[in-house]
Write a protein that holds these residues in place. Structure first.
Motif, PDB file in Angstrom:
ATOM      1  N   ALA A  41       0.931  -1.227  -0.022  1.00 32.97           N
ATOM      2  CA  ALA A  41       0.189   0.044  -0.058  1.00 32.97           C
ATOM      3  C   ALA A  41       0.767   1.093  -0.031  1.00 32.97           C
ATOM      4  O   ALA A  41       0.629   2.135  -0.664  1.00 32.97           O
ATOM      5  N   ALA A  68       2.501   2.041  -3.484  1.00 33.69           N
ATOM      6  CA  ALA A  68       1.374   2.524  -4.330  1.00 33.69           C
ATOM      7  C   ALA A  68       1.171   3.898  -4.037  1.00 33.69           C
ATOM      8  O   ALA A  68       1.124   4.673  -5.217  1.00 33.69           O
ATOM      9  N   ALA A  69       1.200   4.192  -2.979  1.00 37.54           N
ATOM     10  CA  ALA A  69       1.150   5.764  -2.758  1.00 37.54           C
ATOM     11  C   ALA A  69       2.678   6.474  -3.061  1.00 37.54           C
ATOM     12  O   ALA A  69       2.420   7.819  -3.577  1.00 37.54           O
ATOM     13  N   HIS A  80      -6.437  -5.548   2.507  1.00 41.01           N
ATOM     14  CA  HIS A  80      -6.126  -4.583   1.841  1.00 41.01           C
ATOM     15  C   HIS A  80      -5.896  -3.238   2.587  1.00 41.01           C
ATOM     16  O   HIS A  80      -6.622  -2.759   3.403  1.00 41.01           O
ATOM     17  N   GLU A 104      -4.471  -0.332   1.832  1.00 42.03           N
ATOM     18  CA  GLU A 104      -4.786   0.823   1.061  1.00 42.03           C
ATOM     19  C   GLU A 104      -5.943   1.702   1.860  1.00 42.03           C
ATOM     20  O   GLU A 104      -5.323   3.053   2.026  1.00 42.03           O
ATOM     21  N   ASP A 134      -3.910   5.216   3.094  1.00 43.22           N
ATOM     22  CA  ASP A 134      -4.225   6.366   2.362  1.00 43.22           C
ATOM     23  C   ASP A 134      -5.106   7.402   3.197  1.00 43.22           C
ATOM     24  O   ASP A 134      -4.909   8.636   3.146  1.00 43.22           O
TER      25      ASP A 134
END
Length: 341
Positions: A62, A65-66, A263, A265, A269
């Protein structure tokens, strides 16, 4: 000694630390997360196991991805011993990291002391306990909902009515998933029995494999793979396995029937957005791992799509829809699961 990655964090020289402190004093000594942040956020991860390990791997994925989106600059340290964890936390805080992720299950007291000493740094840590004001948030893998669904699948797929379960440690984060899995299995198969064991490690595939072999020898024909190594044993003995946290079916296409996926994320986030907006506060991020927030899900059946009976798939799908609609609640049971045979 752990391994530092992506820019190799180094403890800032004392003079640099003092300059940074003076700059913050001029700015009003407000924490970085009490002011809006322009540009990329400086984020660190501190992990007690390699990032290849499934649980930590979800946090790392995660954050990567950021980073790929351009939201953060990300550095991390892996395989950090508990005895070294406090030092690494301090090193990152003094090095100017604005947000730090990690897991502190074996170092709660030391980690919370560090957070008190560095109130200008936001910490979001895997923990069994509550948040600590003003800057120590906690999270957890509340993926008991898809774990329940995988239990339903396991209960419907076993022929011997014996399911083996191998976990790392009997802590709440593991127990609640195992208990949910067991309840799901019993829903569709009241005759099912369970063998339960813990290997006393978060990352010891050979030990997990041996524990799984012992359960298969006792008649288990479906294995709950809470740890790496269990699916290897299932593959060798030609029995089925259920995955946890990540989808390992691509590696075990004839063995892993389904997996409960985590997950990170939504949690990652949310924390990044809060720090950047200057609205960060200590809170429990655990609920953002639930299915309603897309923090967890049931993996597609993939290679087992045609092998799982249609009636069973319909039951699982109906239960999944009830969970998403708020019509069915999977009980959170953090008690240590017990074998039933």
């Amino acid at each position: 000694m752990g391994v530092f990655k992506a820019g190799r964090a180094i403890v800032a020289p004392r003079r640099a630390v003092l300059r940074a402190a003076a700059a913050m004093a001029v700015a009003g000594a407000l924490p970085a997360w009490a002011q809006s942040v322009k540009g990329k956020l400086k984020v660190a991860g501190i992990y007690t196991v390699p990032v290849e390990q499934q649980w930590v791997g979800r946090i790392h994925t995660a954050l990567k991805a950021a980073e790929a989106r351009g939201d953060i600059d990300y550095v991390w340290a892996e395989s950090i011993a508990n005895t070294d964890y406090e030092r690494v936390m301090r090193q990152y805080a003094e090095g100017g990291q604005q947000l730090v992720f990690g897991e502190v299950f074996g170092v709660e007291r030391a980690a919370r002391t560090v957070a008190k000493d560095y109130p200008k740094t936001a910490f979001v840590m895997g923990s069994s306990f509550k948040p600590q004001e003003p800057n120590f948030s906690v999270f957890d893998n509340y993926i008991q909902e898809p774990a329940y669904l995988t239990g339903m699948i396991a209960g419907g797929m076993t022929k011997s009515n014996i399911i083996g379960m191998v976990g790392g440690y009997p802590i709440p984060e593991v127990n609640r998933l195992m208990n949910a899995f067991m309840e799901g299995a019993k829903e569709v198969n009241p005759q099912v029995k369970f063998l339960v064991g813990f290997i006393g490690s978060w990352f010891d595939p050979p030990k997990a494999k041996e524990a799984a072999f012992a359960m298969i020898d006792r008649g288990a024909d479906v294995m709950y793979a809470e740890r790496f190594g269990v699916s290897d044993a299932a593959k060798e003995r030609k029995v089925l396995a259920i995955g946890n946290v990540i989808n390992t079916q691509p590696q075990y296409p004839d063995t892993v029937v389904a997996s409960a996926l985590w997950h990170m994320e939504p949690t990652v986030d949310r924390a990044i957005a809060a720090v950047k907006a200057g609205t960060y506060k200590a809170e429990d991020y655990g609920p953002y791992s639930r299915m309603e927030y897309k923090g967890s899900s049931l993996a597609p059946l993939g290679t087992f799509e045609s092998k799982v009976p249609e009636a069973l798939k319909e039951k699982v799908k109906a239960r999944e829809q009830e969970i998403l609609a708020g019509k069915f609640t999977v009980k959170v049971n953090d008690a240590e699961p017990k074998a039933t045979m």
